[in-house]
Design an enzyme around this catalytic site. Structure first.
Site, short mmCIF file in Angstrom:
data_model
loop_
_atom_site.label_atom_id
_atom_site.label_comp_id
_atom_site.label_asym_id
_atom_site.label_seq_id
_atom_site.Cartn_x
_atom_site.Cartn_y
_atom_site.Cartn_z
N CYS A 37 -5.08 9.95 -3.32
CA CYS A 37 -4.22 9.05 -2.39
C CYS A 37 -2.73 8.73 -3.27
CB CYS A 37 -4.71 7.76 -2.28
SG CYS A 37 -6.53 7.44 -2.10
N HIS A 88 -11.45 7.13 4.89
CA HIS A 88 -10.54 8.29 5.30
C HIS A 88 -11.52 9.41 4.37
CE1 HIS A 88 -6.08 6.22 4.34
NE2 HIS A 88 -6.59 6.75 5.58
N ASP A 143 0.83 -1.36 -0.02
CA ASP A 143 -0.04 0.01 0.01
C ASP A 143 0.85 1.17 -0.22
OD1 ASP A 143 -2.52 -0.71 -0.15
OD2 ASP A 143 -2.73 -1.25 2.01
N1 ARG Z 1 -5.29 -0.02 0.94
C1 ARG Z 1 -5.11 1.21 1.35
C2 ARG Z 1 -5.69 1.38 2.72
O1 ARG Z 1 -6.69 0.99 2.98
C3 ARG Z 1 -5.65 2.31 0.47
C4 ARG Z 1 -5.35 3.86 1.04
C5 ARG Z 1 -6.05 4.94 0.04
N2 ARG Z 1 -5.44 6.13 0.50
C6 ARG Z 1 -6.34 7.09 0.77
N3 ARG Z 1 -5.76 8.34 0.98
N4 ARG Z 1 -7.75 7.02 0.82
O2 ARG Z 1 -4.88 2.09 3.87
#
Ligand code: ARG
Length: 272
Positions: free
Chosen positions: A266, A170, A61
């Protein structure tokens, strides 16, 4: 940006990372690389030079470069950064490379205790463009307590917004500040108090269709300058709305990254 060679879905820490049957999503690495390259080219064509940190094996990630840090302009001049403490152990080791990069650059690194509250950088912390106000999401990843550190470090007021829908885990998945008075949002991602704060903060809040918000992460679009918006191509109605608002839309494909719960916003970190 962080290069995508080790990007994949190897665990599920948000609902997007699972397929319909509860298994893990499968990423096509070649497609992911092509999508990442194309996004990089869009930023460069808009005049933003892109620095690339190498992705690391075992940190699938890390490509989501918005999450490991929160850079900010310091009140007395110069730049500072609040490093993240990732909620999930699987992502904890991603922060180190960002710390090294900022330290080498001479950025002031805000001291944080070892057991600092969880905080996921620009995943949950967004500036209102042109105003010294931070929007702070909390509940799933970032702890509410971390928002006090953000206020102390930046000297800016922080509006605390509780997130209540795990698809929008988020803040950058349910709110896109466009300029000082306009933002895209997903109202049901916030509790009543948070929705009320946002209605007071922005003159114009534009609701994104729920399917585009959930399936194409329409609110993970990025508007770097109040004029251009980079957004996943599948968010068709949102794209039209943005055009009607007088904005220039740059559609990109992020299908492979959507499988991990991330899209445009992201995949980069803007530094001061
Ligand atoms: N798989 C990552 C997580 O769940 C994705 C992050 C995406 N980033 C964001 N800023 N929304 O942490």
């Amino acid at each position: 940006m962080v290069s995508p060679e080790y990007f994949s879905v190897e665990y599920a820490i948000n609902p997007h990372m699972q397929d319909g049957e509860g298994g893990l999503q499968t990423v096509d690495p070649e497609k992911a690389r092509a999508q990442w390259d194309a996004l990089r080219r869009v930023y460069e064509s808009l005049g933003y030079p892109v620095r690339v940190l190498p992705g690391q094996e075992g940190l699938p990630d890390m490509v989501f470069a918005a999450n490991q840090s929160f850079p900010f302009p310091r009140e007395g001049g110069g730049d500072g950064v609040l490093l993240s403490r990732m909620r999930h152990e699987q992502r904890a080791a991603e922060v180190r490379a960002f710390e090294d990069w900022f330290r080498t650059r001479g950025t002031f690194v805000v001291p944080r205790p070892d057991e600092a509250p969880y905080c996921e950088g620009c995943g949950d912390l967004l500036w209102i463009p042109g105003r010294r106000v931070v929007l702070g999401g909390h509940g799933f990843r970032t702890d509410r307590l971390a928002l006090e550190e953000v206020a102390a470090a930046t000297g800016a007021p922080v509006l605390a917004l509780r997130l209540v829908d795990e698809r929008f885990y988020h803040l950058d998945t349910c709110l896109t500040p466009l300029d000082r008075s306009r933002a895209l949002w997903v109202p049901k991602a916030f509790d009543d108090a948070g929705a009320a704060l946002l209605r007071r903060a922005f003159e114009r809040l534009i609701e994104v269709p729920e399917d585009e918000a959930a399936d194409a992460l329409a609110c993970n679009a990025h508007c770097p300058d109040g004029r251009c918006v980079i957004i996943d191509v599948a968010a068709e109605r949102t794209r039209r709305t943005l055009e009607e608002e007088g904005l220039r839309v740059f559609p990109v494909q992020t299908s492979e990254f959507l499988k991990s719960g991330g899209s445009v916003f992201c995949m980069k970190q803007m530094v001061f």
